[in-house]
Motif scaffolding. Structure first.
Motif, PDB file in Angstrom:
ATOM      1  N   VAL A 172     -11.671 -31.778  15.830  1.00 36.14           N
ATOM      2  CA  VAL A 172     -10.772 -32.714  15.145  1.00 36.14           C
ATOM      3  C   VAL A 172      -9.363 -32.608  15.728  1.00 36.14           C
ATOM      4  O   VAL A 172      -8.700 -33.615  16.011  1.00 36.14           O
ATOM      5  CB  VAL A 172     -10.755 -32.452  13.624  1.00 36.14           C
ATOM      6  N   GLY A 173      -8.895 -31.375  15.913  1.00 38.94           N
ATOM      7  CA  GLY A 173      -7.563 -31.168  16.486  1.00 38.94           C
ATOM      8  C   GLY A 173      -7.470 -31.670  17.914  1.00 38.94           C
ATOM      9  O   GLY A 173      -6.498 -32.330  18.298  1.00 38.94           O
ATOM     10  N   LEU A 174      -8.481 -31.362  18.725  1.00 34.73           N
ATOM     11  CA  LEU A 174      -8.481 -31.813  20.119  1.00 34.73           C
ATOM     12  C   LEU A 174      -8.472 -33.330  20.213  1.00 34.73           C
ATOM     13  O   LEU A 174      -7.726 -33.921  21.000  1.00 34.73           O
ATOM     14  CB  LEU A 174      -9.710 -31.259  20.857  1.00 34.73           C
ATOM     15  N   ASN A 175      -9.313 -33.977  19.404  1.00 31.97           N
ATOM     16  CA  ASN A 175      -9.367 -35.433  19.442  1.00 31.97           C
ATOM     17  C   ASN A 175      -8.055 -36.065  19.003  1.00 31.97           C
ATOM     18  O   ASN A 175      -7.612 -37.076  19.559  1.00 31.97           O
ATOM     19  CB  ASN A 175     -10.518 -35.944  18.563  1.00 31.97           C
ATOM     20  N   GLU A 176      -7.407 -35.457  18.011  1.00 30.28           N
ATOM     21  CA  GLU A 176      -6.115 -35.979  17.562  1.00 30.28           C
ATOM     22  C   GLU A 176      -5.076 -35.880  18.679  1.00 30.28           C
ATOM     23  O   GLU A 176      -4.285 -36.810  18.901  1.00 30.28           O
ATOM     24  CB  GLU A 176      -5.639 -35.213  16.321  1.00 30.28           C
TER      25      GLU A 176
ATOM     26  N   THR B 152     -15.866 -25.438  20.128  1.00 31.92           N
ATOM     27  CA  THR B 152     -16.024 -26.625  19.287  1.00 31.92           C
ATOM     28  C   THR B 152     -17.409 -26.682  18.662  1.00 31.92           C
ATOM     29  O   THR B 152     -18.413 -26.464  19.338  1.00 31.92           O
ATOM     30  CB  THR B 152     -15.785 -27.906  20.110  1.00 31.92           C
ATOM     31  N   THR B 153     -17.462 -26.968  17.383  1.00 30.52           N
ATOM     32  CA  THR B 153     -18.731 -27.122  16.666  1.00 30.52           C
ATOM     33  C   THR B 153     -18.746 -28.500  16.000  1.00 30.52           C
ATOM     34  O   THR B 153     -17.690 -29.076  15.724  1.00 30.52           O
ATOM     35  CB  THR B 153     -18.888 -26.041  15.577  1.00 30.52           C
ATOM     36  N   PRO B 154     -19.937 -29.051  15.750  1.00 30.03           N
ATOM     37  CA  PRO B 154     -20.020 -30.379  15.135  1.00 30.03           C
ATOM     38  C   PRO B 154     -19.246 -30.446  13.814  1.00 30.03           C
ATOM     39  O   PRO B 154     -19.379 -29.571  12.963  1.00 30.03           O
ATOM     40  CB  PRO B 154     -21.533 -30.554  14.904  1.00 30.03           C
ATOM     41  N   LYS B 155     -18.408 -31.449  13.697  1.00 27.08           N
ATOM     42  CA  LYS B 155     -17.596 -31.691  12.509  1.00 27.08           C
ATOM     43  C   LYS B 155     -16.615 -30.547  12.217  1.00 27.08           C
ATOM     44  O   LYS B 155     -16.116 -30.413  11.110  1.00 27.08           O
ATOM     45  CB  LYS B 155     -18.471 -31.928  11.282  1.00 27.08           C
TER      46      LYS B 155
ATOM     47  N   ALA C 239     -15.584 -23.442  28.406  1.00 29.63           N
ATOM     48  CA  ALA C 239     -15.081 -22.570  27.341  1.00 29.63           C
ATOM     49  C   ALA C 239     -14.806 -23.364  26.062  1.00 29.63           C
ATOM     50  O   ALA C 239     -15.072 -22.888  24.957  1.00 29.63           O
ATOM     51  CB  ALA C 239     -13.816 -21.854  27.806  1.00 29.63           C
ATOM     52  N   ILE C 240     -14.267 -24.574  26.226  1.00 32.71           N
ATOM     53  CA  ILE C 240     -14.010 -25.418  25.055  1.00 32.71           C
ATOM     54  C   ILE C 240     -15.294 -25.683  24.284  1.00 32.71           C
ATOM     55  O   ILE C 240     -15.319 -25.667  23.047  1.00 32.71           O
ATOM     56  CB  ILE C 240     -13.333 -26.740  25.491  1.00 32.71           C
ATOM     57  N   ASP C 241     -16.380 -25.918  25.014  1.00 37.45           N
ATOM     58  CA  ASP C 241     -17.668 -26.176  24.356  1.00 37.45           C
ATOM     59  C   ASP C 241     -18.115 -25.004  23.490  1.00 37.45           C
ATOM     60  O   ASP C 241     -18.836 -25.189  22.503  1.00 37.45           O
ATOM     61  CB  ASP C 241     -18.749 -26.483  25.395  1.00 37.45           C
TER      62      ASP C 241
END
Length: 267
Positions: A239-243, A231-234, A226-228
């Protein structure tokens, strides 16, 4: 299946009252078939107006019930079992313990070895009939298991597991609600910081969390699948998930689960 079943909740605290609320919401459950006890029952007397039998006599509650739920603290289980054991009938009654960390071996130190006994771990979502309850048993038969499952399915749904997993079930299912609520609170705080008032932020976050859970259940999806889709490139989502991950979000959650489990093992 519970229409004419007599039920006792001995030591009716927060979890017990959640079960009461779930049972009373059933259209065919007769409140007069429910005993609830507490050492000082004054905080439960409001339930008398709905037909529930509220008092402090554990022996009467046990004697007049088919399903006897022990909602007392773990250190009180043995004392309560010793108190009610003389009026228990192994052929016609079932004992259900909600106590964390008290094994069936320990329960049967104070019970007739032929008694049917269950351990069960619901959570406070029983109050709105959305609990998940993990159960395990000894001396159970199909009829007993169906009756106990009917009880806990009335407040959500139930899963039968091995007793060795009961402590893990407590962490994931019961403690887990607190973890989710803390996550919800943090999302609301973030929502306020980016411009929403508290009420609006709560409405958005609560429905978002509910929608995420329903998506997993109804689509039988893995969270990453579902996350995929989100999430879209850039994009702003990744960005939020990675942070969050840079600050240890997933690791902190796993460590919290493990810490709770280690605490239970020491009890």
């Amino acid at each position: 299946m519970l229409k004419d079943t007599k039920i006792a909740i001995i030591g009716c605290g927060n979890l017990g009252t959640s079960i009461v609320s779930g049972l009373l919401a059933l259209p065919d459950f007769d409140a007069k078939n429910l005993h609830i006890t507490k050492r000082n029952p004054s905080s439960l007397l409001y339930l008398q107006d709905r037909g529930v039998r509220v008092h402090s006599d554990n022996v009467i509650a046990a004697k007049e019930s088919e399903l006897i739920i022990l909602g007392v603290k773990p250190f009180n289980v043995s004392n309560i079992l010793k108190e009610i054991n003389p009026v228990l009938d192994a052929k016609n009654q079932i004992v259900i313990s909600l106590a964390t960390g008290i094994t069936l071996d320990e329960i049967f130190e104070d019970l007739d070895p032929k008694m049917t006994a269950f351990r069960a771990m619901p959570n406070i979502a029983a109050d709105i009939q959305e609990s998940v309850t993990c159960i395990t048993a000894r001396n159970n038969n199909l009829e007993a298991e169906e009756k106990v499952k009917a009880l806990f399915n009335s407040i959500g749904f139930s899963i039968t597991i091995e007793e060795s997993l009961m402590e893990a079930a407590t962490v994931l299912g019961a403690c887990g609600i607190a973890y989710v609520l803390r996550f919800i609170r943090a999302m609301i705080q973030g929502g306020i910081q980016i411009g929403f008032d508290a009420k609006t932020a709560s409405q958005i976050v609560n429905q978002t969390v509910k929608g995420a859970a329903e998506l997993m259940i109804k689509k039988n999806m893995h969270p990453e699948e579902a996350i995929d889709k989100v999430t879209t490139p850039k994009g702003c989502t990744i960005v939020g998930l990675n942070e969050m991950e840079h600050h240890g979000f997933s690791a902190a959650m796993v460590r919290g689960v493990l810490a709770s489990y280690q605490k239970i093992e020491k009890i």
